[in-house]
Design a protein around this motif. Sequence first.
Motif, PDB file in Angstrom:
ATOM      1  N   GLU A  41      51.463  36.367  37.351  1.00  0.00           N
ATOM      2  CA  GLU A  41      52.200  35.543  38.107  1.00  0.00           C
ATOM      3  C   GLU A  41      52.227  35.970  39.824  1.00  0.00           C
ATOM      4  O   GLU A  41      52.568  35.760  40.838  1.00  0.00           O
ATOM      5  CB  GLU A  41      53.298  35.483  38.311  1.00  0.00           C
ATOM      6  N   SER A  42      51.977  37.507  40.045  1.00  0.00           N
ATOM      7  CA  SER A  42      51.957  39.307  41.222  1.00  0.00           C
ATOM      8  C   SER A  42      50.655  38.965  41.947  1.00  0.00           C
ATOM      9  O   SER A  42      51.055  39.179  43.413  1.00  0.00           O
ATOM     10  CB  SER A  42      52.736  40.190  40.989  1.00  0.00           C
ATOM     11  N   GLY A  43      49.711  38.202  41.193  1.00  0.00           N
ATOM     12  CA  GLY A  43      48.194  38.135  41.854  1.00  0.00           C
ATOM     13  C   GLY A  43      47.662  39.538  40.863  1.00  0.00           C
ATOM     14  O   GLY A  43      46.381  39.857  41.755  1.00  0.00           O
ATOM     15  N   ARG A  44      48.182  40.429  39.844  1.00  0.00           N
ATOM     16  CA  ARG A  44      47.618  42.025  40.124  1.00  0.00           C
ATOM     17  C   ARG A  44      46.421  40.741  38.576  1.00  0.00           C
ATOM     18  O   ARG A  44      46.932  40.256  37.264  1.00  0.00           O
ATOM     19  CB  ARG A  44      48.815  42.687  39.283  1.00  0.00           C
ATOM     20  N   ALA A  45      45.195  41.363  38.604  1.00  0.00           N
ATOM     21  CA  ALA A  45      44.348  41.680  38.195  1.00  0.00           C
ATOM     22  C   ALA A  45      44.288  42.207  36.223  1.00  0.00           C
ATOM     23  O   ALA A  45      44.626  43.291  36.831  1.00  0.00           O
ATOM     24  CB  ALA A  45      42.759  41.818  38.687  1.00  0.00           C
ATOM     25  N   PHE A  46      44.733  41.773  35.331  1.00  0.00           N
ATOM     26  CA  PHE A  46      44.275  42.433  33.889  1.00  0.00           C
ATOM     27  C   PHE A  46      43.348  41.880  33.205  1.00  0.00           C
ATOM     28  O   PHE A  46      42.705  41.182  33.125  1.00  0.00           O
ATOM     29  CB  PHE A  46      45.912  42.634  33.279  1.00  0.00           C
ATOM     30  N   ALA A  47      42.137  42.594  31.768  1.00  0.00           N
ATOM     31  CA  ALA A  47      41.562  42.328  31.699  1.00  0.00           C
ATOM     32  C   ALA A  47      41.400  42.643  30.030  1.00  0.00           C
ATOM     33  O   ALA A  47      42.319  43.208  30.055  1.00  0.00           O
ATOM     34  CB  ALA A  47      40.329  43.242  31.981  1.00  0.00           C
ATOM     35  N   LEU A  48      40.863  41.421  29.227  1.00  0.00           N
ATOM     36  CA  LEU A  48      41.418  41.768  27.901  1.00  0.00           C
ATOM     37  C   LEU A  48      40.074  41.452  26.824  1.00  0.00           C
ATOM     38  O   LEU A  48      39.067  40.644  27.799  1.00  0.00           O
ATOM     39  CB  LEU A  48      42.565  41.027  27.739  1.00  0.00           C
ATOM     40  N   GLU A  49      39.806  42.161  25.713  1.00  0.00           N
ATOM     41  CA  GLU A  49      38.629  41.141  25.336  1.00  0.00           C
ATOM     42  C   GLU A  49      38.337  40.254  24.554  1.00  0.00           C
ATOM     43  O   GLU A  49      39.885  39.194  24.734  1.00  0.00           O
ATOM     44  CB  GLU A  49      39.173  42.973  23.658  1.00  0.00           C
ATOM     45  N   ASP A  50      38.043  39.403  25.385  1.00  0.00           N
ATOM     46  CA  ASP A  50      37.958  37.991  25.160  1.00  0.00           C
ATOM     47  C   ASP A  50      37.489  37.716  23.931  1.00  0.00           C
ATOM     48  O   ASP A  50      36.388  36.883  23.637  1.00  0.00           O
ATOM     49  CB  ASP A  50      36.247  37.667  26.130  1.00  0.00           C
ATOM     50  N   ARG A  51      38.497  37.712  23.072  1.00  0.00           N
ATOM     51  CA  ARG A  51      38.194  37.042  21.381  1.00  0.00           C
ATOM     52  C   ARG A  51      39.819  37.443  20.986  1.00  0.00           C
ATOM     53  O   ARG A  51      40.169  37.954  21.421  1.00  0.00           O
ATOM     54  CB  ARG A  51      37.737  37.623  21.008  1.00  0.00           C
ATOM     55  N   CYS A  52      40.550  36.155  20.802  1.00  0.00           N
ATOM     56  CA  CYS A  52      41.673  35.793  19.814  1.00  0.00           C
ATOM     57  C   CYS A  52      41.496  36.429  18.297  1.00  0.00           C
ATOM     58  O   CYS A  52      40.510  35.803  18.090  1.00  0.00           O
ATOM     59  CB  CYS A  52      42.031  34.515  20.216  1.00  0.00           C
ATOM     60  N   PRO A  53      42.439  37.625  18.249  1.00  0.00           N
ATOM     61  CA  PRO A  53      42.564  38.179  16.852  1.00  0.00           C
ATOM     62  C   PRO A  53      43.049  36.573  16.088  1.00  0.00           C
ATOM     63  O   PRO A  53      42.501  36.999  14.788  1.00  0.00           O
ATOM     64  CB  PRO A  53      43.311  39.069  16.919  1.00  0.00           C
ATOM     65  N   HIS A  54      43.352  35.319  15.945  1.00  0.00           N
ATOM     66  CA  HIS A  54      43.520  34.732  15.078  1.00  0.00           C
ATOM     67  C   HIS A  54      41.928  33.941  14.164  1.00  0.00           C
ATOM     68  O   HIS A  54      41.793  34.210  12.989  1.00  0.00           O
ATOM     69  CB  HIS A  54      44.771  33.476  15.987  1.00  0.00           C
ATOM     70  N   HIS A  74      44.403  27.675  19.647  1.00  0.00           N
ATOM     71  CA  HIS A  74      46.195  27.150  18.580  1.00  0.00           C
ATOM     72  C   HIS A  74      47.100  27.940  19.577  1.00  0.00           C
ATOM     73  O   HIS A  74      48.579  27.544  19.470  1.00  0.00           O
ATOM     74  CB  HIS A  74      46.558  27.961  17.394  1.00  0.00           C
ATOM     75  N   GLY A  75      46.881  28.053  20.938  1.00  0.00           N
ATOM     76  CA  GLY A  75      47.702  28.755  21.792  1.00  0.00           C
ATOM     77  C   GLY A  75      48.634  29.954  21.933  1.00  0.00           C
ATOM     78  O   GLY A  75      49.529  29.723  22.295  1.00  0.00           O
ATOM     79  N   TRP A  76      47.773  30.590  20.686  1.00  0.00           N
ATOM     80  CA  TRP A  76      48.599  31.866  20.733  1.00  0.00           C
ATOM     81  C   TRP A  76      48.569  32.883  22.163  1.00  0.00           C
ATOM     82  O   TRP A  76      47.643  32.407  22.868  1.00  0.00           O
ATOM     83  CB  TRP A  76      47.779  32.711  19.922  1.00  0.00           C
ATOM     84  N   ARG A  77      50.258  33.022  22.823  1.00  0.00           N
ATOM     85  CA  ARG A  77      49.993  33.694  24.103  1.00  0.00           C
ATOM     86  C   ARG A  77      49.789  35.676  23.386  1.00  0.00           C
ATOM     87  O   ARG A  77      50.905  35.743  22.720  1.00  0.00           O
ATOM     88  CB  ARG A  77      50.699  33.285  24.683  1.00  0.00           C
ATOM     89  N   PHE A  78      48.891  35.904  24.561  1.00  0.00           N
ATOM     90  CA  PHE A  78      48.843  37.415  24.897  1.00  0.00           C
ATOM     91  C   PHE A  78      49.690  37.790  26.053  1.00  0.00           C
ATOM     92  O   PHE A  78      49.487  36.989  27.375  1.00  0.00           O
ATOM     93  CB  PHE A  78      47.823  37.745  24.017  1.00  0.00           C
ATOM     94  N   ASP A  79      50.303  38.851  26.105  1.00  0.00           N
ATOM     95  CA  ASP A  79      50.487  39.839  27.800  1.00  0.00           C
ATOM     96  C   ASP A  79      49.237  40.956  28.429  1.00  0.00           C
ATOM     97  O   ASP A  79      48.665  40.695  27.580  1.00  0.00           O
ATOM     98  CB  ASP A  79      52.130  40.173  27.914  1.00  0.00           C
ATOM     99  N   SER A  80      50.075  40.827  29.396  1.00  0.00           N
ATOM    100  CA  SER A  80      48.581  41.273  30.021  1.00  0.00           C
ATOM    101  C   SER A  80      47.733  42.603  28.971  1.00  0.00           C
ATOM    102  O   SER A  80      46.768  43.381  29.310  1.00  0.00           O
ATOM    103  CB  SER A  80      48.668  42.034  31.200  1.00  0.00           C
ATOM    104  N   GLN A  81      49.102  43.473  28.031  1.00  0.00           N
ATOM    105  CA  GLN A  81      48.619  44.610  27.451  1.00  0.00           C
ATOM    106  C   GLN A  81      47.832  44.045  26.310  1.00  0.00           C
ATOM    107  O   GLN A  81      47.847  44.634  25.738  1.00  0.00           O
ATOM    108  CB  GLN A  81      49.756  45.477  27.489  1.00  0.00           C
ATOM    109  N   GLY A  82      47.979  42.433  26.058  1.00  0.00           N
ATOM    110  CA  GLY A  82      46.705  42.476  25.043  1.00  0.00           C
ATOM    111  C   GLY A  82      48.535  42.161  23.590  1.00  0.00           C
ATOM    112  O   GLY A  82      47.894  41.752  22.405  1.00  0.00           O
ATOM    113  N   ARG A  83      49.365  42.395  23.885  1.00  0.00           N
ATOM    114  CA  ARG A  83      50.652  41.924  22.878  1.00  0.00           C
ATOM    115  C   ARG A  83      50.818  40.557  22.654  1.00  0.00           C
ATOM    116  O   ARG A  83      51.141  39.685  23.434  1.00  0.00           O
ATOM    117  CB  ARG A  83      52.006  42.756  23.313  1.00  0.00           C
TER     118      ARG A  83
END
Length: 337
Positions: A41-54, A74-83
């Motif tokens: 929401e602040s415009g900062r870019a982040f990156a995660l592996e492109d795979r939901c672990p579910h 299923h809408g599982w939501r992850f933060d910018s650190q992948g949590r």
Amino acid sequence: MSDWHPSHYARWFPVLCANRLERAPVAVTVLDRPVVLVRDESGRAFALEDRCPHRHAPLSAGVATGGGIACPYHGWRFDSQGRLCAIPGMPPECALPQVRVRAVAVREHDGLIWLRLDGRDDGELPAMVLRNPAGSRRFLWQTQWRAHVIDAIENFLDPMHTHWIHPGLVRRGGAREAMTAHFESTDTGFSVSYRGQPQQSGLLYRLFESPRESERALFDAPGSAQIEYRYLNGGIVRISLHFTPISAEQTAVFATLHVENRWAPAWLVRALVWPLLKRVNDQDARMLALQADNLRRFPPVRGASTQLDLVRPWVETFWITGAAPEDAPSREVRLLL
């Protein structure tokens, strides 16, 4: 070659022009690894592996959620650190499972988004990227070449093909002159200085350049290459290409043009210079695709080389072994260019 040396996962690679990442997630691939890019929401870019672990759906097909991303399945939501932050439909008294998505380190510099796959925000970007003065960039563009990264880098830094692939545009075949090329290793790669040709025979030089003081090719590992022209009138032009392996057969290419001490507004570069540079790109891309197709037709064999092939040994050694050649002595070569 499809197995990348482990050291390359600890290096920085550009993956996207920053203005292409807005609200929607964007999928990119580096060294055969799929990654999703998102802005919070602040415009900062982040990156995660492109795979939901579910259920392994691609997160790049999901939606940004302010500070994270929601899976499209299923809408599982992850933060910018992948949590893992929330699971729709999970009763509030139930604990969330201890799963997370692998995070990738991100930096944004001079219009490009860079990734480091091992997730550590350590080390510097390539030296040539940091040398460009603020405000000197006139042009930024990204494309893909159907080529291995070694072949792509060699193509850009090899002047000997320009008479054949770009006749009249870069050089004219019947206008070769004696030159001296001086190869020298640096702390981060190598440089090749060309002496004896203050002007070039092609249309690009005649339309947009003036007598040169020097011409130099630079390479900063892992994949940043630059042609630098310094002019007698004090101007400097740097054409940089940054190469990021998508796979063994596809390479992402990010091109920038930086200008110092010379009148060259961005609109003029886009209107007059870009169409000619795009033609040069298309000619190189076509030849590299032909080369890639032919390499698949024949068993893997080492190509023949001569003293004119200055850059291939260094680049090839680095990408195969993950380290600079131990013995890359300075050398001087005479050539007709």
